[in-house]
Design a protein around this motif. Structure first.
Motif, PDB file in Angstrom:
ATOM      1  N   LYS A   1     -50.388  32.520 -39.087  1.00 20.31           N
ATOM      2  CA  LYS A   1     -50.108  31.144 -39.501  1.00 20.31           C
ATOM      3  C   LYS A   1     -49.000  31.069 -40.546  1.00 20.31           C
ATOM      4  O   LYS A   1     -48.425  30.003 -40.763  1.00 20.31           O
ATOM      5  CB  LYS A   1     -51.372  30.479 -40.052  1.00 20.31           C
ATOM      6  N   ASP A   2     -48.698  32.198 -41.199  1.00 20.22           N
ATOM      7  CA  ASP A   2     -47.652  32.199 -42.225  1.00 20.22           C
ATOM      8  C   ASP A   2     -46.254  32.396 -41.648  1.00 20.22           C
ATOM      9  O   ASP A   2     -45.265  32.297 -42.390  1.00 20.22           O
ATOM     10  CB  ASP A   2     -47.920  33.303 -43.255  1.00 20.22           C
ATOM     11  N   ILE A   3     -46.148  32.678 -40.355  1.00 20.17           N
ATOM     12  CA  ILE A   3     -44.821  32.922 -39.768  1.00 20.17           C
ATOM     13  C   ILE A   3     -44.507  31.947 -38.635  1.00 20.17           C
ATOM     14  O   ILE A   3     -43.453  32.048 -38.016  1.00 20.17           O
ATOM     15  CB  ILE A   3     -44.706  34.374 -39.248  1.00 20.17           C
ATOM     16  N   VAL A   4     -45.397  30.983 -38.383  1.00 17.26           N
ATOM     17  CA  VAL A   4     -45.162  29.998 -37.317  1.00 17.26           C
ATOM     18  C   VAL A   4     -44.593  28.730 -37.923  1.00 17.26           C
ATOM     19  O   VAL A   4     -45.160  28.157 -38.859  1.00 17.26           O
ATOM     20  CB  VAL A   4     -46.469  29.682 -36.557  1.00 17.26           C
ATOM     21  N   TYR A   5     -43.460  28.266 -37.383  1.00 14.92           N
ATOM     22  CA  TYR A   5     -42.813  27.059 -37.880  1.00 14.92           C
ATOM     23  C   TYR A   5     -43.511  25.803 -37.340  1.00 14.92           C
ATOM     24  O   TYR A   5     -44.143  25.809 -36.283  1.00 14.92           O
ATOM     25  CB  TYR A   5     -41.351  27.004 -37.446  1.00 14.92           C
ATOM     26  N   LEU A   6     -43.338  24.699 -38.063  1.00 17.22           N
ATOM     27  CA  LEU A   6     -43.690  23.354 -37.601  1.00 17.22           C
ATOM     28  C   LEU A   6     -45.107  23.247 -37.048  1.00 17.22           C
ATOM     29  O   LEU A   6     -45.338  22.740 -35.954  1.00 17.22           O
ATOM     30  CB  LEU A   6     -42.676  22.889 -36.536  1.00 17.22           C
ATOM     31  N   GLN A   7     -46.069  23.699 -37.822  1.00 21.67           N
ATOM     32  CA  GLN A   7     -47.464  23.578 -37.400  1.00 21.67           C
ATOM     33  C   GLN A   7     -47.954  22.148 -37.640  1.00 21.67           C
ATOM     34  O   GLN A   7     -47.569  21.492 -38.598  1.00 21.67           O
ATOM     35  CB  GLN A   7     -48.326  24.569 -38.193  1.00 21.67           C
ATOM     36  N   ASN A   8     -48.818  21.714 -36.759  1.00 23.13           N
ATOM     37  CA  ASN A   8     -49.370  20.364 -36.843  1.00 23.13           C
ATOM     38  C   ASN A   8     -50.601  20.408 -37.735  1.00 23.13           C
ATOM     39  O   ASN A   8     -51.722  20.542 -37.271  1.00 23.13           O
ATOM     40  CB  ASN A   8     -49.725  19.889 -35.430  1.00 23.13           C
ATOM     41  N   LYS A   9     -50.395  20.263 -39.041  1.00 27.11           N
ATOM     42  CA  LYS A   9     -51.486  20.470 -39.990  1.00 27.11           C
ATOM     43  C   LYS A   9     -52.299  19.217 -40.282  1.00 27.11           C
ATOM     44  O   LYS A   9     -53.444  19.303 -40.691  1.00 27.11           O
ATOM     45  CB  LYS A   9     -50.922  21.020 -41.307  1.00 27.11           C
TER      46      LYS A   9
END
Length: 264
Positions: A23-31
């Protein structure tokens, strides 16, 4: 048995603390929103206002183009010069007082103005001093490339020049060799110059809401700093395989040392 459990526990703890989470290296997460929701991102880029050391590309056109030859640089520099080098020599650099010097017109203050406002300002001066309305003056003012600096955990640190009107943070980073796996994508620092001084802004590239940030689009002379994650300083590895290899090597060294001590 206790020693075996201790070793297993140490390996498990090393995995938990040393590996970089996905989760620390994935861009543009839908949080903040449901994954199937409609997402509308509103751009918040404001018109750029010219700063000291900016280089402006100014072109003046009239019905009789020979009358404005003195205003427009010929551009007959070295054929081996890069586009940014030619822009530097042919453009108008904003000095420490916020002025540019234009032939026949003298010094024109452009600090804090938008490109469109500078166009109108130059047009008014030309109509007052050089031409009549019938000359049909057409002026374009653009930045001679968008220059920024990327440093820290990026593949190709250094200064870059992109010949685009707008550049977002992802484009800037992509042109700097991408962020290393040890880079902190959750806290990218943007060091931006303002008339009153420099300010630091923070961006979380793992959160989709970053596209709503007023700092999503970079500006000329921005410095982008990507901080290293703590895992880099620990030196145990960034992936599970690297961490396991490091732990096994360390345990082998400890075991060998203990065996030698017991034999003495």
């Amino acid at each position: 048995m206790n020693r075996v459990l201790l070793v297993i526990g140490l390996i498990f703890i090393s995995f938990m603390t040393s590996c970089i989470p996905h989760k620390d290296i994935v861009y543009l997460q839908n949080k903040d929103m449901a994954t199937d929701s409609l997402q509308v991102m509103v751009e918040k880029q404001k018109p750029y206002r010219i700063q000291i050391n900016d280089i402006l590309n100014i072109r003046i056109k009239v019905l009789d183009q020979e009358n404005v030859t003195i205003f427009n640089p010929i551009g007959e520099g070295s054929l081996n010069a890069s586009a940014s080098e030619r822009a530097y020599f042919d453009g108008f650099t904003v000095d420490a007082h916020g002025n540019i010097r234009i032939p026949e017109l003298g010094y024109v203050n452009v600090l804090g103005f938008t490109a469109e406002e500078v166009e109108n300002q130059i047009k008014e001066k030309l109509l007052e001093e050089q031409f009549k309305e019938t000359a049909n003056i057409f002026i374009t003012v653009k930045l001679a490339g968008l220059r920024y600096t990327a440093t820290g955990e990026v593949g190709s640190p250094g200064s870059k020049v992109l010949f685009q009107e707008r550049v977002n943070i992802f484009e800037a980073i992509a042109n700097s060799g991408e962020i290393e796996i040890t880079g902190d994508r959750k806290d990218i620092l943007i060091v931006r110059q303002y008339p009153q001084g420099q300010q630091i802004h923070h961006l979380d590239l793992t959160d989709m809401s970053v596209m709503n940030s007023p700092y999503y689009y970079i500006q000329p002379n921005d410095m982008i700093y990507v901080k290293p994650l703590k895992q880099k300083t620990w030196g145990t590895g960034t992936t599970g395989r690297e961490t396991l290899t490091t732990v096994i090597s360390a345990l082998s060294l400890v075991t060998t040392t203990l065996l030698l001590i017991n034999r003495l």
